[in-house]
Design a protein around this motif. Structure first.
Motif, PDB file in Angstrom:
ATOM      1  N   SER A 195       0.821  -1.203   0.000  1.00  0.00           N
ATOM      2  CA  SER A 195       0.000   0.000   0.000  1.00  0.00           C
ATOM      3  C   SER A 195       0.862   1.263   0.000  1.00  0.00           C
ATOM      4  O   SER A 195       2.082   1.213   0.134  1.00  0.00           O
ATOM      5  CB  SER A 195      -0.917  -0.013   1.227  1.00  0.00           C
ATOM      6  N   TRP A 196       0.204   2.404  -0.128  1.00  0.00           N
ATOM      7  CA  TRP A 196       0.871   3.682  -0.252  1.00  0.00           C
ATOM      8  C   TRP A 196       1.830   3.941   0.915  1.00  0.00           C
ATOM      9  O   TRP A 196       2.941   4.403   0.700  1.00  0.00           O
ATOM     10  CB  TRP A 196      -0.171   4.791  -0.311  1.00  0.00           C
ATOM     11  N   SER A 197       1.400   3.621   2.102  1.00  0.00           N
ATOM     12  CA  SER A 197       2.229   3.886   3.284  1.00  0.00           C
ATOM     13  C   SER A 197       3.140   2.714   3.634  1.00  0.00           C
ATOM     14  O   SER A 197       4.039   2.845   4.455  1.00  0.00           O
ATOM     15  CB  SER A 197       1.333   4.171   4.490  1.00  0.00           C
ATOM     16  N   GLY A 198       2.877   1.567   3.024  1.00  0.00           N
ATOM     17  CA  GLY A 198       3.621   0.362   3.364  1.00  0.00           C
ATOM     18  C   GLY A 198       2.975  -0.458   4.451  1.00  0.00           C
ATOM     19  O   GLY A 198       3.489  -1.508   4.815  1.00  0.00           O
ATOM     20  N   GLY A 199       1.825   0.012   4.949  1.00  0.00           N
ATOM     21  CA  GLY A 199       1.185  -0.694   6.041  1.00  0.00           C
ATOM     22  C   GLY A 199       0.464  -1.957   5.629  1.00  0.00           C
ATOM     23  O   GLY A 199       0.158  -2.795   6.488  1.00  0.00           O
ATOM     24  N   GLY A 200       0.160  -2.090   4.359  1.00  0.00           N
ATOM     25  CA  GLY A 200      -0.525  -3.278   3.888  1.00  0.00           C
ATOM     26  C   GLY A 200       0.271  -3.975   2.806  1.00  0.00           C
ATOM     27  O   GLY A 200       0.757  -3.335   1.869  1.00  0.00           O
ATOM     28  N   THR A 201       0.427  -5.289   2.936  1.00  0.00           N
ATOM     29  CA  THR A 201       1.132  -6.064   1.922  1.00  0.00           C
ATOM     30  C   THR A 201       0.262  -7.256   1.519  1.00  0.00           C
ATOM     31  O   THR A 201      -0.492  -7.789   2.342  1.00  0.00           O
ATOM     32  CB  THR A 201       2.491  -6.567   2.418  1.00  0.00           C
ATOM     33  N   TYR A 202       0.394  -7.655   0.280  1.00  0.00           N
ATOM     34  CA  TYR A 202      -0.442  -8.697  -0.292  1.00  0.00           C
ATOM     35  C   TYR A 202       0.421  -9.577  -1.194  1.00  0.00           C
ATOM     36  O   TYR A 202       1.317  -9.079  -1.878  1.00  0.00           O
ATOM     37  CB  TYR A 202      -1.589  -8.073  -1.092  1.00  0.00           C
ATOM     38  N   TYR A 203       0.133 -10.886  -1.167  1.00  0.00           N
ATOM     39  CA  TYR A 203       0.970 -11.838  -1.899  1.00  0.00           C
ATOM     40  C   TYR A 203       0.126 -12.862  -2.636  1.00  0.00           C
ATOM     41  O   TYR A 203      -0.942 -13.266  -2.158  1.00  0.00           O
ATOM     42  CB  TYR A 203       1.904 -12.575  -0.936  1.00  0.00           C
ATOM     43  N   ALA A 204       0.645 -13.310  -3.761  1.00  0.00           N
ATOM     44  CA  ALA A 204       0.073 -14.478  -4.416  1.00  0.00           C
ATOM     45  C   ALA A 204       0.349 -15.700  -3.555  1.00  0.00           C
ATOM     46  O   ALA A 204       1.383 -15.779  -2.882  1.00  0.00           O
ATOM     47  CB  ALA A 204       0.691 -14.665  -5.804  1.00  0.00           C
ATOM     48  N   ASP A 205      -0.552 -16.650  -3.574  1.00  0.00           N
ATOM     49  CA  ASP A 205      -0.382 -17.852  -2.755  1.00  0.00           C
ATOM     50  C   ASP A 205       0.919 -18.576  -3.094  1.00  0.00           C
ATOM     51  O   ASP A 205       1.548 -19.169  -2.219  1.00  0.00           O
ATOM     52  CB  ASP A 205      -1.559 -18.802  -2.962  1.00  0.00           C
ATOM     53  N   SER A 206       1.317 -18.507  -4.346  1.00  0.00           N
ATOM     54  CA  SER A 206       2.499 -19.239  -4.791  1.00  0.00           C
ATOM     55  C   SER A 206       3.801 -18.711  -4.199  1.00  0.00           C
ATOM     56  O   SER A 206       4.817 -19.413  -4.205  1.00  0.00           O
ATOM     57  CB  SER A 206       2.590 -19.210  -6.319  1.00  0.00           C
ATOM     58  N   VAL A 207       3.789 -17.485  -3.684  1.00  0.00           N
ATOM     59  CA  VAL A 207       5.019 -16.903  -3.153  1.00  0.00           C
ATOM     60  C   VAL A 207       4.922 -16.578  -1.666  1.00  0.00           C
ATOM     61  O   VAL A 207       5.917 -16.176  -1.055  1.00  0.00           O
ATOM     62  CB  VAL A 207       5.433 -15.634  -3.928  1.00  0.00           C
ATOM     63  N   LYS A 208       3.747 -16.744  -1.091  1.00  0.00           N
ATOM     64  CA  LYS A 208       3.535 -16.386   0.308  1.00  0.00           C
ATOM     65  C   LYS A 208       4.480 -17.178   1.194  1.00  0.00           C
ATOM     66  O   LYS A 208       4.635 -18.394   1.047  1.00  0.00           O
ATOM     67  CB  LYS A 208       2.077 -16.673   0.686  1.00  0.00           C
ATOM     68  N   GLY A 209       5.146 -16.482   2.103  1.00  0.00           N
ATOM     69  CA  GLY A 209       6.103 -17.128   2.991  1.00  0.00           C
ATOM     70  C   GLY A 209       7.511 -17.197   2.439  1.00  0.00           C
ATOM     71  O   GLY A 209       8.456 -17.503   3.173  1.00  0.00           O
ATOM     72  N   ARG A 210       7.667 -16.921   1.150  1.00  0.00           N
ATOM     73  CA  ARG A 210       9.002 -16.947   0.528  1.00  0.00           C
ATOM     74  C   ARG A 210       9.445 -15.553   0.063  1.00  0.00           C
ATOM     75  O   ARG A 210      10.630 -15.247   0.095  1.00  0.00           O
ATOM     76  CB  ARG A 210       9.009 -17.897  -0.675  1.00  0.00           C
ATOM     77  N   PHE A 211       8.500 -14.750  -0.389  1.00  0.00           N
ATOM     78  CA  PHE A 211       8.809 -13.421  -0.914  1.00  0.00           C
ATOM     79  C   PHE A 211       8.322 -12.354   0.068  1.00  0.00           C
ATOM     80  O   PHE A 211       7.313 -12.538   0.742  1.00  0.00           O
ATOM     81  CB  PHE A 211       8.119 -13.191  -2.253  1.00  0.00           C
ATOM     82  N   THR A 212       9.047 -11.245   0.107  1.00  0.00           N
ATOM     83  CA  THR A 212       8.650 -10.108   0.941  1.00  0.00           C
ATOM     84  C   THR A 212       8.778  -8.825   0.139  1.00  0.00           C
ATOM     85  O   THR A 212       9.838  -8.542  -0.426  1.00  0.00           O
ATOM     86  CB  THR A 212       9.538 -10.008   2.191  1.00  0.00           C
ATOM     87  N   ILE A 213       7.689  -8.053   0.110  1.00  0.00           N
ATOM     88  CA  ILE A 213       7.704  -6.757  -0.547  1.00  0.00           C
ATOM     89  C   ILE A 213       7.856  -5.676   0.518  1.00  0.00           C
ATOM     90  O   ILE A 213       7.276  -5.776   1.605  1.00  0.00           O
ATOM     91  CB  ILE A 213       6.436  -6.533  -1.396  1.00  0.00           C
ATOM     92  N   SER A 214       8.645  -4.660   0.195  1.00  0.00           N
ATOM     93  CA  SER A 214       8.837  -3.542   1.120  1.00  0.00           C
ATOM     94  C   SER A 214       9.093  -2.281   0.317  1.00  0.00           C
ATOM     95  O   SER A 214       9.396  -2.353  -0.879  1.00  0.00           O
ATOM     96  CB  SER A 214       9.992  -3.826   2.082  1.00  0.00           C
ATOM     97  N   ARG A 215       8.984  -1.144   0.983  1.00  0.00           N
ATOM     98  CA  ARG A 215       9.216   0.129   0.298  1.00  0.00           C
ATOM     99  C   ARG A 215       9.809   1.138   1.269  1.00  0.00           C
ATOM    100  O   ARG A 215       9.620   1.038   2.475  1.00  0.00           O
ATOM    101  CB  ARG A 215       7.926   0.669  -0.300  1.00  0.00           C
TER     102      ARG A 215
END
Length: 117
Positions: A51-71
């Motif tokens: 999200s705009w502030s970084g407070g919300g992150t969302y993942y595809a099931d195929s990458v959940k637990g392996r990938f991390t998005i940050s800003r």
């Protein structure tokens, strides 16, 4: 907004890569950011979003637990940390920006990620 991805490459299965996306041209914090990927012969698919502030992150099931998005809005940059990579993660990865809602209408040129078994 202009987006430039970097950090792709060739890695062995089980390895890690960190993708970066540098934004310029507009106020970065006004944009939700996402990562998408497209493998050869397949449709482009959603990977992760933040999200705009970084407070919300969302993942595809195929990458959940392996990938991390940050800003970091001060650095106009979004990252995708990819761990425990699998051959099926091989694709061109695209950074995207959404000004309104979650409509991603700005795209980078893509960076190739290849995971060998």
């Amino acid at each position: 907004v202009q987006l430039v991805e970097s950090g792709g490459g060739l890695v062995l299965a089980g390895g890690s890569l960190r993708l970066s996306c540098a934004a310029s041209g507009r106020t970065f914090s006004n944009y939700a950011m996402g990562w998408f990927r497209q493998a050869p012969g397949k449709e482009r698919e959603f990977v992760a979003a933040i999200s705009w502030s970084g407070g919300g992150t969302y993942y595809a099931d195929s990458v959940k637990g392996r990938f991390t998005i940050s800003r970091d809005n001060a650095k106009n940059t979004v990252w995708l940390q990819m761990n425990s990579l699998k051959p099926e993660d091989t694709a061109v990865y695209y950074c995207a920006a959404a000004h309104n809602s979650w409509n991603f209408d700005y795209w980078g040129q893509g960076t190739q990620v290849t995971v060998s078994s």
